[in-house]
Design a protein around this motif. Structure first.
Motif, short mmCIF file in Angstrom:
data_model
loop_
_atom_site.label_atom_id
_atom_site.label_comp_id
_atom_site.label_asym_id
_atom_site.label_seq_id
_atom_site.Cartn_x
_atom_site.Cartn_y
_atom_site.Cartn_z
N SER A 1 -6.83 9.73 8.60
CA SER A 1 -7.69 10.21 8.56
C SER A 1 -8.82 10.31 6.80
CB SER A 1 -6.75 11.61 7.65
OG SER A 1 -5.43 11.18 6.39
N MET A 2 -9.32 11.09 6.33
CA MET A 2 -10.14 10.45 5.52
C MET A 2 -9.04 9.92 4.40
SD MET A 2 -13.18 10.40 3.16
CE MET A 2 -14.00 11.29 3.41
N LEU A 3 -7.88 10.43 3.61
CA LEU A 3 -6.76 10.42 2.95
C LEU A 3 -6.38 9.15 2.59
CD1 LEU A 3 -5.77 14.01 2.15
CD2 LEU A 3 -7.15 12.60 0.39
N ILE B 1 -9.06 6.28 2.47
CA ILE B 1 -9.07 6.02 0.88
C ILE B 1 -7.33 4.98 0.57
CG2 ILE B 1 -9.50 6.75 -1.44
CD1 ILE B 1 -11.07 9.09 0.00
N VAL C 1 -0.58 17.85 6.26
CA VAL C 1 -2.14 16.96 6.48
C VAL C 1 -2.46 16.55 6.81
CG1 VAL C 1 -3.82 16.55 4.46
CG2 VAL C 1 -1.77 17.15 3.54
N ILE C 2 -2.09 15.75 8.13
CA ILE C 2 -2.24 15.01 8.79
C ILE C 2 -1.37 15.67 10.56
CG2 ILE C 2 -3.89 12.89 8.08
CD1 ILE C 2 -1.27 11.62 8.58
#
Lengths: 158, 169
Positions: A25-27, A30, A155-156
């Protein structure tokens, strides 16, 4: 010439990274970037400044080449590794891919050594390979915990 | 990492600040999910690390941190100080639900506060300026604090988007 080639490698890596479909995932990506930047700048500072085991060429073009390697290429390749490793389900395939990735990342460092961007002062190639493997393992464990947390927070979903 | 040459005022200042900042962090009521807190805190620490690596490193030696021009254990502790700094920054921003010109004022106050804290650190020998000045610190913090708030908004949006995607499955 060396700087131009490294800039090209950097641009190709950046474009490839951004256009390829990410498995994490994006998070998570990052998070990995932030952690890797911290670790690699610390690792290189300890080798170059504290113990002077690596000597970085003071010519400005070669110095920039080294900085690109340390601050962009190394973290980016590691993030790509963490995204691509999820493609393999069998443990032996993961190991083969890890060995291949470490070899590939080390070959870039070797290129810097061949071009006199870095000079080893009492440092050996196997120490680099061991250090990179330890960093990979540490980041993997940190990432695993962060993923678990994201999973717990919903979130995931894995 | 290298241990300090002498355990004196700069090390004491860092340890005291760490104690105060982290006590305040745990004392404040929680506003964010843990993953966002972790992301914000390590972003702040990494930005500080990258800045020092570029500006206080071998080529551009504009200032030095702690006793030596090397990467010391207490240099690492100063990065741990930046982590709650990032958290407090977004905490206030989120709590007061700032909009419009008040965001600019908030950033200005934080940039002034951070510069003042930098100057106090200078008095205690945490930093030693070579070709660096307080005015540069202010500009640096002004830019970085603005970016940190943007990054926070991005994190928050990504976090919410991911949650929505999961709920819609």
């Amino acid at each position: 010439m060396r700087l131009v080639l490294f800039i090209n490698i950097m641009v190709v890596s950046l474009i490839s990274f951004f256009v390829l479909k990410k498995r994490l995932s994006m998070l998570e990506n990052i998070f990995l970037l932030i952690v890797l930047e911290f670790i690699f700048t610390s690792y290189c500072a300890i080798l170059v400044v504290n113990f002077e085991l690596w000597e970085v060429n003071s010519r400005i073009d070669l110095f920039i080449t080294y900085k690109i390697f340390e601050m962009i290429i190394l973290p980016l390749f590691f993030i790509s590794y963490f995204n691509l490793i999820t493609l393999f389900n069998l443990w032996w395939k993961k190991i083969v891919f890890t060995v291949f990735s470490l070899g590939f990342i080390y070959s870039l460092e070797l290129l810097l050594v061949q071009w006199n961007v870095i000079t080893y002062e009492g440092w050996y190639f196997w120490q680099s390979i061991i250090s990179l493997s330890i960093i990979l393992l540490v980041v993997h464990l940190i990432h695993l915990n962060f993923s678990k947390l994201l999973n717990k927070e919903g979130v995931i979903h894995r | 990492m290298i241990l300090p040459e002498q355990f004196d005022q700069n090390e004491l200042f860092v340890l005291t600040s760490l104690l105060i900042f982290y006590s305040l962090l745990f004392w404040l009521p929680n506003r964010f999910p843990l993953s966002l807190i972790i992301l914000m805190m390590i972003s702040s620490a990494t930005v500080a690390r990258l800045t020092d690596h570029l500006l206080s490193g071998s080529k551009m030696n504009l200032y030095s941190i702690m006793d030596l021009d090397k990467y010391e254990l207490f240099d690492f502790f100063t990065y741990l100080l930046y982590a709650p700094f990032g958290y407090f920054l977004v905490y206030g921003y989120d709590k007061f639900k700032l909009q419009g010109i008040s965001v600019l004022l908030y950033i200005l106050v934080w940039a002034l506060g951070a510069t003042a804290f930098g100057e106090i650190s200078l008095l205690f020998g945490v930093f030693k300026y070579k070709e660096w000045e307080a005015s540069y610190s202010f500009t640096y913090y002004f830019i970085m604090i603005s970016l940190m708030l943007l990054v926070y908004r991005f994190f928050k949006r990504s976090y919410k988007l991911h949650k929505v995607e999961i709920y819609n499955r």
